[in-house]
Enzyme design. Structure first.
Site: not given
Length: 233
Positions: A91, A175, A177
């Site tokens: 990001c 994202h 993660e």
């Protein structure tokens, strides 16, 4: 033999490495972390860690007057990228990489917030693991593709969702993660206006997080695992 080192740069406390920590540690890295607010950050040589991971944040790369550390970080990041040292950006971290490599970062016309898949272009790239998997998006800025960078993915909102240069430089706008980390609630509480601008609600985001999060994190970990396996010395 000394163990490899990985340094995570956090731009805000509630945006950490989350689900990506496991594959990094499994690959044999000793993981350390520093916040940009730490006085020691200004003197770090970002070329030193074997692996550098830069996470997200609500600021814009172009907001250097409000955040003077951005200019300093960009300068040191450019040195690392010029040396082709393994670097991952997520990001805001990906936007920093784009800017340091000659791609302009700017405010986009839409907020992209929520879970949806990206279109993956390179079937041999680590991103093959997230093809057709809804992953979390949370941004309003975008960037021009840097020179010599290969576009790896797009979404229906923004064309530039991921890029790489060679094997060692990987930037992810989304994202992958996030999906199992309780800090997701802090994102909703911190930025309710972004949720509203994207046409969503806290309740629908939490429901999507519960539905898609575990699969997204599993795919994200597989992506990072392959990327680390394919790094060049």
């Amino acid at each position: 033999m000394p163990r490899k080192t990985a340094l995570i740069i956090r731009h805000v406390p509630h945006e950490g490495v989350a689900g990506f920590r496991a594959p990094v540690e499994d690959a044999g890295y000793d993981v350390d972390r520093i916040d940009v607010a730490d006085p020691a950050f200004a003197s770090l040589d970002l070329r030193e860690p074997d692996l550098l991971i830069m996470m997200g944040g609500p600021m814009g790369v172009y907001e250097q007057d409000q955040h003077p550390w951005i200019r300093c970080q960009l300068r040191r990041l450019a040195l690392r990228l010029d040396a082709d040292r393994p670097t991952l950006g997520v990001c805001f971290g990906a936007q920093m990489m784009a800017e340091a490599m000659g791609g302009k970062v700017f405010s986009g016309p839409h907020k992209e917030v929520g879970f949806h898949p990206v279109k993956v272009y390179a079937n041999d790239s680590p991103l093959r693991h997230i093809a057709d998997v809804p992953v979390l998006h949370w941004h309003g800025d975008t960037f021009a593709l840097p020179p010599d960078a290969e576009l790896l993915a797009s979404s229906h909102v923004y064309e530039h969702q991921a890029f790489r240069r060679g094997r060692n430089v990987l930037a992810l706008q989304f994202h992958a993660e996030m999906g199992l980390d309780p800090r997701f609630d802090a994102w909703i509480e911190q930025w309710p206006e972004a949720v509203a601008e994207a046409g969503s609600t806290p309740e629908s985001l939490r429901a999507a997080h519960d539905l898609h999060g575990p699969v997204a994190v599993a795919a994200g970990r597989a992506m990072i695992r392959q990327w680390l396996e394919e790094l060049e010395p």
